[in-house]
Design a protein around this motif. Structure first.
Motif, PDB file in Angstrom:
ATOM      1  N   ASN A 129      -3.685  -1.233   6.384  1.00 32.67           N
ATOM      2  CA  ASN A 129      -3.672  -1.568   4.976  1.00 32.67           C
ATOM      3  C   ASN A 129      -5.046  -1.831   4.424  1.00 32.67           C
ATOM      4  O   ASN A 129      -5.264  -1.699   3.234  1.00 32.67           O
ATOM      5  CB  ASN A 129      -2.833  -2.823   4.750  1.00 32.67           C
ATOM      6  CG  ASN A 129      -1.411  -2.567   5.077  1.00 32.67           C
ATOM      7  OD1 ASN A 129      -0.981  -1.430   5.009  1.00 32.67           O
ATOM      8  ND2 ASN A 129      -0.702  -3.592   5.447  1.00 32.67           N
ATOM      9  N   PHE A 173      -6.364  -4.359   0.608  1.00 37.17           N
ATOM     10  CA  PHE A 173      -5.098  -4.506  -0.099  1.00 37.17           C
ATOM     11  C   PHE A 173      -4.685  -5.962  -0.234  1.00 37.17           C
ATOM     12  O   PHE A 173      -4.014  -6.341  -1.189  1.00 37.17           O
ATOM     13  CB  PHE A 173      -3.981  -3.682   0.540  1.00 37.17           C
ATOM     14  CG  PHE A 173      -2.926  -3.367  -0.469  1.00 37.17           C
ATOM     15  CD1 PHE A 173      -3.076  -2.301  -1.324  1.00 37.17           C
ATOM     16  CD2 PHE A 173      -1.832  -4.196  -0.648  1.00 37.17           C
ATOM     17  CE1 PHE A 173      -2.155  -2.049  -2.317  1.00 37.17           C
ATOM     18  CE2 PHE A 173      -0.904  -3.944  -1.631  1.00 37.17           C
ATOM     19  CZ  PHE A 173      -1.073  -2.866  -2.464  1.00 37.17           C
ATOM     20  N   PRO A 210       0.813  -1.216   0.000  1.00 37.38           N
ATOM     21  CA  PRO A 210       0.000   0.000   0.000  1.00 37.38           C
ATOM     22  C   PRO A 210       0.845   1.264   0.000  1.00 37.38           C
ATOM     23  O   PRO A 210       2.034   1.239   0.303  1.00 37.38           O
ATOM     24  CB  PRO A 210      -0.819  -0.122   1.283  1.00 37.38           C
ATOM     25  CG  PRO A 210      -0.112  -1.111   2.111  1.00 37.38           C
ATOM     26  CD  PRO A 210       0.664  -2.007   1.219  1.00 37.38           C
TER      27      PRO A 210
END
Lengths: 300, 491
Positions: free
Chosen positions: A291, B430, A184
């Protein structure tokens, strides 16, 4: 091509021209930027980092963090939606403005304007156009709502409240913007993550908290100390977030890890000044996890 | 294998031959300097392959070798890239450039000893730099990682080598320069100051803030196109007519393409940071320039079509031709995709994804790498005066290298779109993004493994040839030494 010198001069001027547009002209435009005084906060932005964080920047560079993490938040030129919630007391006047704004609906003389107005009235128009329309409608007594249409995935993920601009990097050398997002974005890591222990554990083994993460382990940034029987682990030893050190052992961050974490906590590009001015920053849900996306399920 | 037969040069004869030196004399003048460069390049190709495989594995197996700081991904990756670019591609390119310059100029290569010295200085500088990167001294800028104590050594080495190409060119037999020579001379001319300017602007006298990254983007573009790309194109423009016996169809078209690529290609670098913290006009200029490079690529395509029939005919016999033809194909593909990738709409999807390293590697390994390997397969037997000991290994190398570039291109370009789509899905965590791009990224391991195997075959073949060459020159000495001296002969 009999003229060798011509080749040399031609190539020289071509590459020189590219140097001019890539470096020299931008240098005149942004090369003299200085930290900006933000009076509301009483700071000069960007803030100078503390000594430990400056050392951490060197660790960040030496370990090559930038090969997986970018440090730039993107945002396309701002577009907005405009919704009319209420035509207000002077509906004919407001409808006249609407007709002027949406010729496609209204026809040339405004006769074909539907009774029920489309929602939203204007979609994906430039912010300036939406703002001008908002003024006209408000002056006509209508109530309108202006929302941003394209803040982009970076901002929606909580990677930053706004796009990053040149001024954000004034205190950095080297400026490591990064080119690939195998991990990220870190431009605002220090904003969304304030718990140093979590970062230590991430560096020690990212898969403790997030199985499936591809972040390398950095065990060489930590020290394994054997505990004497009955000795309690030191307060700064790694623990929590699902991590239990093996019995009789404590794991403590070396100075390099402390410096790196101090640097990571100092990564903030959230101050608003005129280059980054967002007219009405919408209240974005602040994500809790480092994240995970905004919509990710909360950790159990 | 057709590396033995040397078809007569069929370039358009523009001027009467004045005093072309005999080919054997030229090749002999190249033997030491060019072979030192080739051997170093082959060694670096192995090193780069090994480091690239390790780095690629670490991308999907992050736990492997984790306890060693010097083997972490953020150090292996730049080490592999620098070994590939400055070890293999640049040294092979210099070898090909020096030899082609001597051959096309019809003059023996000058400055042999200086070139050997320069190659060794470059080699030492790169070695020091690579150890520095693994030790954590990288500058941090992708592509400019060589630490400040190593990069000047490369420049010194370069300045000992490259000027001899110009001095040889100055003694050329014919006033008219060949298409290949424009590209060689441009590459040799552009590299030193692009390299020096970028290192100055980022490390020695750093510019303020993001301008460092702008200088880096400028440098990477010029390094890929005007240095490595032009060395590759020079090899193509040299090999294609030599092997097929067909002249470059249109010289004016080649000239047009050359200037378009030089002028606009060097402007397109900022596309790398589209949407980044820069004034927007910078990326717009890059996008426009990138789109215009399509005309340069088109000129190469039109000229290349003239060779198509001859390539089909010669495909079976000549492995050099196969390398050249594939490199030309990859050039067209990569050039087109790079131009499209500079457009802002496309960049929104491909920014920060596998497309970026994918296109970079296609330029280095696919365009420059394949073309220069073809050039090495062509020039080494001539310079050594020997045939390749194992032509089968060369064919194997071609298939392995072709497979490596193919796998790399497909995996990283397709994977890049998937990666980009995942990054744009704001609701995807993510971890979800990782799951989407990881299968494609892991395919990079396969590509680099194939490339490494091919490099191994090349090194074996080269070793065999060196042994042959050594035998040839050592045998008379050995025989003389073993022969009983007249005084020792008892009556």
């Amino acid at each position: 091509m009999k003229h060798g010198p011509l080749l040399f001069l031609g190539v020289l001027s071509a590459v020189l021209a590219s140097w001019l547009t890539a470096v020299v002209v931008p240098h005149f435009q942004i090369g003299n930027e200085v930290p900006i005084l933000i009076e509301e906060l009483g700071i000069n932005y960007p803030l100078d980092r503390a000594g430990e964080a400056k050392q951490g920047a060197e660790i960040y560079r030496a370990l090559g963090c930038n090969y997986c993490h970018t440090r730039q938040v993107r945002q396309a030129p701002l577009l907005a939606d405009l919704t009319v919630t209420d035509l207000g007391p002077n509906a004919p006047a407001a409808r006249a403005v609407v007709a002027a704004l949406r010729r496609d609906l209204a026809g040339v003389d405004g006769s074909r304007l539907p009774e029920v107005l489309p929602q939203p009235l204007l979609k994906h128009v430039s912010y300036a156009a939406a703002e001008a329309a908002r003024r006209r409608l408000t002056n006509a007594g209508a109530r309108v709502e202006l929302t941003f249409a394209n803040l982009g995935a970076d901002i929606a993920r909580g990677w930053g409240p706004r796009r990053t601009v040149a001024r954000d990097y004034l205190r950095d050398h080297p400026v490591l913007l990064g080119q690939v997002r195998f991990g990220p974005d870190l431009a605002n890591l220090g904003v969304r993550e304030t718990n140093a222990m979590r970062l230590y554990l991430k560096l020690y083994n990212a898969r403790i908290e997030m199985p499936g993460s591809t972040m390398p382990r950095y065990p060489f940034l930590f020290e394994e100390r054997r505990l004497r029987p009955g000795e309690a682990p030191s307060p700064e030893a790694l623990r929590g977030f699902g991590f239990e050190p093996p019995a009789g052992v404590e794991i403590v961050a070396k100075p390099e890890a402390r410096q790196l974490v101090a640097y990571l906590l100092s990564l903030k590009a959230d101050a608003l000044f005129y280059e980054t001015f967002l007219p009405q920053p919408p209240a974005a849900a602040a994500p809790t996890s480092t994240n995970a996306a905004a919509a990710a399920p909360p950790p159990p | 294998m057709s590396v033995q037969e040397v078809p007569p040069p069929k370039f358009p004869a523009s001027a009467p031959l004045t005093s072309r030196a005999p080919t054997e004399v030229i090749d002999r003048s190249c033997r030491w300097p060019v072979m030192v460069l080739v051997v170093l390049a082959a060694g670096w190709m192995l090193t780069a392959g090994l480091l690239s495989v390790l780095a690629a594995i670490k991308l999907h197996a992050p736990g492997m070798l984790a306890p060693h700081a010097w083997l972490t991904y953020g150090r292996l990756q730049p080490a592999a890239w620098n070994a590939l670019v400055f070890g293999f591609a640049s040294l092979a390119g210099l070898a090909a450039a020096l030899w082609m310059t001597a051959r096309l100029s019809g003059a023996p290569l000058r400055g042999g000893g200086f070139i050997v010295l320069g190659a060794l200085v470059w080699h030492a500088g790169l070695k020091i730099g690579l150890l520095g990167i693994l030790a954590g001294d990288a500058t941090g800028f992708e592509g400019l990682e060589l630490p400040p104590y190593a990069s000047p050594l490369l420049l010194v080495g370069y300045l000992l080598m490259a000027p001899w190409a110009l001095l040889t060119f100055a003694r050329r037999a014919e006033p008219e320069a060949y298409v290949a020579q424009w590209h060689v001379l441009t590459a040799l001319w552009v590299f030193p100051w692009v390299f020096a300017a970028a290192h100055l602007a980022t490390t020695f006298l750093p510019l303020r803030g993001v301008l460092q990254a702008a200088a880096q983007a400028w440098y990477l573009q010029n390094l890929q196109l005007l240095w490595l790309g032009y060395l590759g194109l020079a090899a193509l423009f040299y090999l294609a007519p030599k092997i097929t016996g067909v002249a470059v169809p249109s010289r004016s078209l080649a000239l047009f393409g050359f200037w378009v690529l030089t002028l606009f290609g060097s402007q397109a670098g900022m596309a790398r940071y589209a949407g980044g913290p820069f004034p927007a006009w910078m990326t717009s200029v890059a996008a426009a320039a990138g789109a215009l490079t399509l005309f340069g690529v088109g000129a190469v395509v039109l000229n290349g079509v003239g060779f198509a029939r001859a390539v089909v005919g010669g495909w079976r016999e000549s492995v050099v031709l196969r390398f050249a033809a594939l490199a030309a194909g990859v050039f067209v593909l990569t050039g087109t995709l790079s131009a499209l990738n500079a457009l802002l709409g496309v960049r929104e999807w491909t920014q920060f994804t596998l497309v970026t390293p994918g296109l970079d590697l296609l330029w280095i390994q696919g365009v420059a790498g394949l073309a220069l390997l073809g050039a090495l397969y062509y020039l080494v037997p001539r310079v050594m005066g020997l045939a390749w000991p194992r032509p089968g290994l060369a064919r194997g190398h071609f298939y392995l290298a072709a497979a490596a570039v193919g796998v790399l291109g497909v995996a990283f370009l397709v994977g890049g779109w998937v990666h980009g789509a995942a990054l744009r899905e704001a609701n995807l965590s993510f971890l979800g993004v990782i799951k989407r791009y990881l299968p494609f990224a892991s395919t990079g391991t396969l590509a680099q493994l194939l490339w490494l195997l091919g490099a191994g075959l090349f090194a074996l073949n080269l070793l065999g040839m060196l042994v042959q060459g050594f035998r040839r020159s050592a045998a008379p000495v050995w025989r003389a030494w073993r022969m009983p001296q007249p005084a020792e002969v008892k009556p």
